[in-house]
Design an enzyme around this catalytic site. Structure first.
Site, short mmCIF file in Angstrom:
data_model
loop_
_atom_site.label_atom_id
_atom_site.label_comp_id
_atom_site.label_asym_id
_atom_site.label_seq_id
_atom_site.Cartn_x
_atom_site.Cartn_y
_atom_site.Cartn_z
N TRP A 299 0.84 -1.20 0.00
CA TRP A 299 0.00 0.00 0.00
C TRP A 299 0.86 1.24 0.00
CZ3 TRP A 299 -4.33 -1.25 -1.84
CH2 TRP A 299 -4.99 -2.44 -1.46
N ASP B 255 -1.68 6.68 6.41
CA ASP B 255 -2.72 5.74 5.98
C ASP B 255 -2.98 4.82 7.17
OD1 ASP B 255 -4.20 3.64 4.97
OD2 ASP B 255 -2.88 3.22 3.26
N LYS C 177 -12.07 -2.02 7.00
CA LYS C 177 -11.26 -2.91 7.81
C LYS C 177 -11.74 -2.95 9.27
CE LYS C 177 -8.66 -3.30 4.14
NZ LYS C 177 -7.61 -2.37 3.74
C1 PLP Z 1 -7.02 -1.98 2.28
C2 PLP Z 1 -5.98 -0.94 2.34
C3 PLP Z 1 -5.88 0.07 1.37
C4 PLP Z 1 -6.78 0.12 0.16
O1 PLP Z 1 -8.03 0.54 0.52
P1 PLP Z 1 -9.17 0.78 -0.58
O2 PLP Z 1 -10.25 1.40 0.26
O3 PLP Z 1 -9.52 -0.56 -1.13
O4 PLP Z 1 -8.65 1.69 -1.62
C5 PLP Z 1 -4.91 1.03 1.53
N1 PLP Z 1 -4.07 1.02 2.57
C6 PLP Z 1 -4.12 0.06 3.53
C7 PLP Z 1 -3.17 0.08 4.66
C8 PLP Z 1 -5.08 -0.95 3.43
O5 PLP Z 1 -5.16 -1.90 4.37
#
Ligand code: PLP
Length: 357
Positions: free
Chosen positions: A99, A166, A190
């Protein structure tokens, strides 16, 4: 009735969230309408989004001067939206996984990106330390929890430049010192809500410093000025998020969630260490994620993956197959995962060890 759900995302949600959302899909309290067919401008939905914003702030202890946004597009859209709004001359990134790499790729479209450190040399199985954040960067970007590789930065680090994080997969897992960050964002699927909702926490005064024209929808200011209601927000996931936030609050808030998460993570890491069949993919305990626990078959037991997976599946466990870039297993221990499900997983690991002794 239910499986033991260890999926990494979309992932387990509290029964409270699912039941209340299911009810609202039939009828939003006293409106004789479904949450899916009511105007986002109705007083009933405005009450929902306002309460969700307020509770989000309250639980994370978000200070004045920050805005909370509920958007669409996923965390992946934020990979671009961050540089669109903050990038002038140069940005700094920490590369801790897939990511993070994707976020770096987007930032590079805007100019010079200084990747201050990377753990790619060891397939992202650790968090780099001792790097230096350049003081002339417009911002420094980190991924606090690496969902795929099972590493986590569990502390709020100091940065001489605006810190962007993030937090898709560890938001609400521990109290955060928001004042150390300029922007925190993530997909809600998540630890908070069904897919379709992206949360962004923005420090208002980091904005307005780039000269480029910003398309309306990609400008944080648009959404700040309209309270996440510039366009139609993801109404159903916002309703569901509100239920999860209430559930966190009822359980005692985020400090309490952290205690439970530490306990769950210790239980599983202890078993991985104790059980001769398995080993962690993240050697340094300080780097091990409390949300996504990655482990593989120990030396001498390679090729038993399939057999273990079958045994686990027979016990009602789902979602523990590791990501293809790591292999082995990944157990996601998000806030909503009950200890009972974890106990079942540990029991299966012990059965498996007995079987092979
Ligand atoms: C799942 C995830 C993403 C991607 O998220 P989307 O909402 O599918 O774009 C980005 N960063 C992390 C750390 C993730 O776990």
């Amino acid at each position: 009735m239910k499986k033991h759900n260890f999926y990494a995302g979309p992932s387990i949600l509290p029964p409270y969230t699912i039941e209340n959302t299911a009810k609202a899909v039939i009828e939003l309290d006293g409106t004789e309408l479904s949450i899916m067919e009511i105007s986002h401008r109705s007083k009933e939905f405005i009450a929902v989004i306002e309460e969700a914003h307020d509770l989000f702030r309250e639980l994370l202890n978000i200070p004045d001067g920050y805005s909370v946004l509920f958007l669409g597009g996923g965390a992946s859209t934020q990979f671009a939206m961050v540089p669109i709004n903050l990038f002038n001359k140069k940005a700094a990134y920490l590369n801790t996984g897939s990511w993070a790499s994707k976020a770096i790729k987007e930032a590079k479209l805007f100019g010079e990106v200084d990747v201050v450190a990377s753990s790619e040399d060891k397939n992202f199985t650790y968090i780099p330390k001792g790097y230096k954040i350049p003081e002339d960067a417009d911002y420094f970007h980190i991924t606090t929890n690496n969902t795929i590789f099972g590493t986590e930065i569990r502390e709020d680090i100091d940065s001489p430049v605006p810190l962007v994080a993030d937090m898709s997969s560890d938001i609400f897992s521990r109290p955060i010192d928001i004042s150390k960050y300029a922007i925190i964002y993530g997909g809600a699927q998540k630890n908070l809500a069904p897919a379709g909702l992206t949360f962004v926490i923005v420090k208002n005064d980091v904005l307005g410093k780039v000269d480029r024209p910003i398309p309306t929808m990609f400008n944080y200011k648009t959404h700040i000025d309209k309270g996440s209601m510039f366009n139609t927000p993801p109404c159903l996931p916002i309703f569901a998020a509100l239920q999860t936030l209430k559930w966190f609050k009822n359980l005692g808030g985020i400090a309490e969630m952290q205690k439970i998460n530490e306990k769950k993570a210790q239980m599983l890491y202890n078993e991985i260490d104790r059980n001769k069949m398995f080993k962690s993919t993240v050697p340094d305990k300080n780097d091990q994620s409390y949300m996504n626990v990655c482990f593989v078959m120990n030396d001498g037991y390679e090729n038993l993956d399939k057999e273990f997976l079958e045994l686990a599946t027979a016990e009602g466990i789902v979602g523990i197959k590791g990501h293809r870039s790591v292999g082995g297993f990944r157990a996601s221990l998000y806030n909503a995962l009950p200890i009972e499900s974890l106990e079942v997983l540990i029991e299966v690991m012990q059965q498996f060890e007995k079987k092979h002794s």
